[in-house]
Design an enzyme around this catalytic site. Structure first.
Site, mmCIF file in Angstrom:
data_model
loop_
_atom_site.group_PDB
_atom_site.id
_atom_site.type_symbol
_atom_site.label_atom_id
_atom_site.label_comp_id
_atom_site.label_asym_id
_atom_site.label_seq_id
_atom_site.Cartn_x
_atom_site.Cartn_y
_atom_site.Cartn_z
ATOM 1 N N GLU A 205 66.741 -12.486 -63.004
ATOM 2 C CA GLU A 205 66.669 -11.225 -62.255
ATOM 3 C C GLU A 205 65.788 -11.443 -61.037
ATOM 4 O OE1 GLU A 205 64.803 -8.421 -64.844
ATOM 5 O OE2 GLU A 205 66.662 -7.903 -65.859
ATOM 6 N N ARG A 296 62.939 1.700 -81.702
ATOM 7 C CA ARG A 296 61.961 2.126 -82.708
ATOM 8 C C ARG A 296 61.173 3.328 -82.197
ATOM 9 N NH1 ARG A 296 59.930 -2.047 -79.589
ATOM 10 N NH2 ARG A 296 58.015 -1.439 -78.496
#
Ligand code: MV4
Length: 504
Positions: A205, A296
């Site tokens: 990236e 989560r």
């Protein structure tokens, strides 16, 4: 509360403050809880608080909270119909999710498929691209070989960053600043990806220098989703978050609404069920790029709870048991400001070295606008086997300055003897002009490391930034007076000294 049936009994596959936090929510919902505990946690609060507790022999994480067969056996013995994984440990392990389902119980979290997909950053980004979720410019899919990387760089330029598809949280990343770095970075990143994550898929990236780290809390049931605004987690050290706040000082209402919509799009793209966090890095308030989605409940979820009034653990349990949502976007309003500091049993003066041991004396802060999520108590021994976080202090007020003021008060009220903690470090950060201005990014600690270190080395927290601080307070205090926030001497320490003398 509802006609829909909730779980009959839930096993909490975690320890520490988050295990307690989950069990409290279960108790509020009228659901009995089952604890699992290691030998190192025999005297832990989560064991005592649960309706039932099952011992997992051993002390290490590998023998206990990471041991899938042992936990599944405990699940069978307990007869629980669901498992809450908390954060860390097995919370993002799709094999564990699969094993729980195989055992006939519900995993409180997204589906195995969603976890698996989002666990692979290349797959996750490919999916997000299809849904027009903004990604860092110049980020193709997996890298085929070093020639492929050279081509990518020819297009995108420098600097670039290499990451592992199975990674996350910053481990094993490599920055490429010039042509001479390419080969070495590629080989090292690929090798580390395999050894850390068991998968050598890597991707590139464009590297954003000192971005802001902003993440959006979402809640979804696979078909519909809502966002609960953002958290700013830019104060971090070596990829460990230290201070989080909500909302982000960086965004205006329009940018906030837009980021929330993007996060919901990302969740729905993954057919996400439950609570999740969509992580972005921002190089400008209107240039936020999707990084990854965490499947989560996160450590810093309380700041979102305080600014929205939503109990995220209760909602998580509700969605998992009923497969439906009871909140819609219009039910969720942002009000006020919340800040969290993570109190770790670490010595900031010794490069944050973990400092387990017995807590000889403890006084926890309290009072209006102060929430303390912790499992510690006076006499408790912080074990060396697990994460060093021993408490989270979360403060809430109508403004950012108000929340900061409360946090400084809470930190200075805190007394913990026997175990060095990061509390003093937080006091220094919370009076640093750059933090107070809100104009900081993930480079904050690197940039101001010397200021903080000087503060830790003796000169009292209150005098370190004295002149600048006084100016800030004079500007902000409504009545123009400079509040005295100097920590008061501990009466406990004075008493202890007195008693030691008397007993001699
Ligand atoms: C980046 C980046 C700059 N550019 N990606 C680190 C953790 C992982 N989730 C993503 N991370 C970064 N990815 C690009 N293209 C900078 C970081 C980064 C960072 C991100 C969030 C919070 C703190 C950070 C500290 C250093 C680097």
């Amino acid at each position: 509360m509802t006609s829909k049936t909730l779980f009959k009994k839930v096993l909490v596959a975690n320890r520490g403050e988050i295990a307690l936090r989950i069990m409290r929510a279960l108790r509020e919902l009228g659901i009995p809880s089952v604890a699992i505990y290691s030998d190192a946690d025999a005297l832990s609060q989560h064991r005592k608080y649960a309706n039932e507790a099952i011992r997992l022999p051993g002390r290490s994480s590998a023998e206990t909270y990471l041991n899938i067969p042992k936990i599944i056996e405990a699940l069978r013995v307990s007869g629980a119909d669901a498992v809450h994984p908390g954060y860390g440990f097995l919370s993002e392990n799709s094999d564990f999710c699969q094993a729980v389902i195989q055992a006939g119980a519900t995993f409180i979290g997204p589906s195995v498929e969603a976890m698996h997909l989002l666990g692979d950053k290349v797959q996750a980004k490919d999916l997000m691209r299809k849904f027009h979720v903004p990604l860092v410019p110049g980020s193709p899919g997996a890298l085929q070989n070093v020639e492929h990387l050279r081509e990518v760089i020819k297009e995108a330029g420098y600097p670039m960053i290499l990451k592992a598809a199975a990674g996350g949280g910053g481990r094993g990343m490599r920055i490429i600043r010039q042509e001479a770095d390419i080969k070495e970075a590629y080989d090292t990143c690929k090798r580390e990806a395999l050894s850390y994550f068991g998968n050598d898929t890597i991707f590139a990236e464009r590297y954003i220098i000192n971005p802001r780290h902003i993440e959006v809390q979402v809640l979804a049931d696979g078909k519909t989703g809502v966002h609960l605004f953002e958290r700013d987690c830019s104060v971090q050290r070596r990829h460990q978050k230290l201070i989080e706040e909500a909302p982000s000082h960086y965004l205006n209402a329009e940018q906030r609404a837009r980021l929330g919509e993007i996060a919901v799009t990302a969740a729905l793209a993954a057919k996400y069920e439950g609570v999740g966090t969509v992580e972005f890095i921002c190089e400008a308030p209107d240039r936020a790029y999707f990084m990854e989605m965490n499947t989560r409940i996160q450590v810093e979820h309380p700041v979102t709870e305080l600014i929205t009034g939503v109990d995220l653990i209760q909602e998580q349990i509700y969605v998992a048991s009923t497969k439906t949502m009871r909140l819609q976007q219009s039910d969720i309003q942002l009000r006020g400001w919340a800040i969290e500091t993570r109190i770790n049993a670490e010595d900031p003066a010794q490069d944050f070295m973990p400092s387990p041991g017995q807590i000889q004396h403890l006084h926890l802060p309290a009072g209006p606008g102060v929430r303390i999520d912790t499992h510690i108590y006076q006499g408790y021994t912080v074990p060396s086997e697990y994460d060093s976080m021993i408490a989270k202090f979360i403060t809430y007020a109508s403004t950012r300055d108000g929340a900061v003021q409360k946090m400084r008060r809470a930190l200075s009220d805190f007394e913990c003897e026997g175990v060095p903690t990061t509390a003093k470090f937080h006091e220094l950060v919370l009076q640093h002009p750059a933090f107070l201005s809100g104009e900081f990014d993930t480079g904050f600690l690197q940039t101001y490391q010397k200021d903080i270190e000087d503060g830790l080395k003796g000169s009292s927290a209150d005098t370190t930034y004295g002149p600048i601080l006084a100016a800030f307070q004079t500007q902000t205090a409504a009545d123009g007076r400079v509040p005295n926030l100097a920590p008061q001497p501990s009466t406990w320490q004075q008493r202890a000294r007195f008693e030691a003398t008397r007993n001699n």
